[in-house]
Design a protein around this motif. Structure first.
Motif, short mmCIF file in Angstrom:
data_model
loop_
_atom_site.label_atom_id
_atom_site.label_comp_id
_atom_site.label_asym_id
_atom_site.label_seq_id
_atom_site.Cartn_x
_atom_site.Cartn_y
_atom_site.Cartn_z
N VAL A 31 0.81 -1.11 -0.12
CA VAL A 31 0.03 0.10 -0.04
C VAL A 31 0.79 1.27 0.09
CG1 VAL A 31 -1.73 1.42 1.40
CG2 VAL A 31 -1.76 -1.41 1.35
N PRO A 32 0.71 2.18 -1.02
CA PRO A 32 1.50 3.39 -0.88
C PRO A 32 0.76 4.40 0.26
CG PRO A 32 0.29 3.34 -2.68
CD PRO A 32 -0.25 2.14 -2.07
N GLY A 44 7.69 12.09 -0.46
CA GLY A 44 7.82 11.12 0.66
C GLY A 44 6.72 10.33 0.50
N VAL A 45 6.91 9.10 -0.24
CA VAL A 45 5.74 8.40 -0.40
C VAL A 45 6.40 6.85 0.34
CG1 VAL A 45 4.37 6.81 -2.00
CG2 VAL A 45 4.36 9.34 -2.40
N SER A 46 5.60 6.09 1.05
CA SER A 46 6.22 4.92 1.56
C SER A 46 5.43 3.61 0.99
CB SER A 46 5.85 5.09 3.03
OG SER A 46 6.48 3.75 3.65
N LEU A 47 5.98 2.66 0.66
CA LEU A 47 5.43 1.59 0.15
C LEU A 47 5.46 0.61 1.38
CD1 LEU A 47 6.71 0.96 -3.44
CD2 LEU A 47 4.59 2.05 -2.58
N TRP A 57 11.11 3.55 0.48
CA TRP A 57 10.91 4.97 0.54
C TRP A 57 11.09 5.76 -0.73
CZ3 TRP A 57 8.49 8.23 3.52
CH2 TRP A 57 8.68 9.58 3.74
N ILE A 58 10.04 6.35 -1.02
CA ILE A 58 10.14 7.36 -2.59
C ILE A 58 10.20 8.73 -1.84
CG2 ILE A 58 9.12 7.71 -4.69
CD1 ILE A 58 7.89 4.81 -4.43
N GLU A 59 11.30 9.30 -2.28
CA GLU A 59 11.63 10.83 -1.94
C GLU A 59 10.71 11.55 -2.84
OE1 GLU A 59 13.63 12.25 0.10
OE2 GLU A 59 14.33 10.48 0.87
N GLN A 60 10.64 11.50 -4.30
CA GLN A 60 9.80 12.25 -5.09
C GLN A 60 9.01 11.46 -5.96
OE1 GLN A 60 10.59 15.73 -3.67
NE2 GLN A 60 9.83 15.89 -5.84
N LEU A 76 -3.14 5.62 -4.69
CA LEU A 76 -3.24 6.98 -4.09
C LEU A 76 -4.57 7.34 -4.12
CD1 LEU A 76 0.33 8.21 -3.97
CD2 LEU A 76 -0.80 7.24 -1.88
N ALA A 77 -5.14 7.57 -5.31
CA ALA A 77 -6.49 8.33 -5.69
C ALA A 77 -7.49 7.47 -5.02
CB ALA A 77 -6.61 8.53 -6.99
N ILE A 78 -7.35 6.13 -5.02
CA ILE A 78 -8.60 5.20 -4.28
C ILE A 78 -8.41 5.51 -2.89
CG2 ILE A 78 -8.95 3.03 -4.05
CD1 ILE A 78 -7.92 2.38 -6.99
N ARG A 79 -7.17 5.55 -2.02
CA ARG A 79 -7.12 5.52 -0.64
C ARG A 79 -7.42 7.16 -0.07
NH1 ARG A 79 -4.49 2.58 2.86
NH2 ARG A 79 -3.36 4.70 3.41
#
Length: 157
Positions: A31-32, A44-47, A57-60, A76-79
């Motif tokens: 889950v992102p 800052g997006v975490s999987l 961890w995704i910085e950008q 992310l749009a769903i969540r």
């Protein structure tokens, strides 16, 4: 973990995200999660795996390859269902709880504002409003609302 280009995302037969590392290690049902969904949605997006642990961890988000970024943005749009209020049509009463009838970017709806504390300022002109059913509504810029909407909203601020 740093921004890791050594992974891929795909959907399984049930539509869940599967994280596949370059080593072949697979994690199903990831889950992102945005670190700052409102203030910095691209940063800052975490999987997160099914056990609740961060796997990547995704910085950008914008630095990701287009296909990978597209999958992440879909999920992310769903969540993160946060309709934007474009106009307040009516409120049932100027005390709480009150029923609000609003026009959003996703259509017209009604929700219950339980208390005035359910309206939170995000910055000088932005608001986040918690509806009674758990849906969060956003007012991007209350100064951009029509005059009647601003008047109704000011009664609760």
């Amino acid at each position: 973990m740093k921004n890791n280009p050594d992974f891929q995302l795909e959907r399984d037969a049930f539509g869940r995200l599967v994280l596949v590392f370059a080593t072949g290690e697979r994690h199903e049902g990831v889950v992102p999660v945005r670190a700052f969904p409102i203030a910095a949605p691209d940063e800052g997006v975490s999987l997160v795996g099914t056990e609740g642990h961060e796997l990547v961890w995704i910085e950008q988000l914008s630095a990701m390859p287009p296909a990978l970024r597209g999958l992440l943005e879909e999920e992310l749009a769903i969540r993160e269902f946060v309709p934007e209020i474009r106009r307040l049509k009516a409120v049932s009463t100027f005390s709480t709880p009150s029923v609000w009838t609003v026009e959003t970017d996703r259509g017209d709806t009604e929700f219950v504002l339980k208390t005035e504390e359910d309206i939170r300022r995000l910055d000088r002109t932005g608001l986040l409003i918690a509806g009674g059913a758990g849906v969060q509504f956003r007012v991007q810029d209350m100064t951009a609302l029509d005059r009647a909407s601003r008047r109704l909203l000011e009664r609760f601020l």
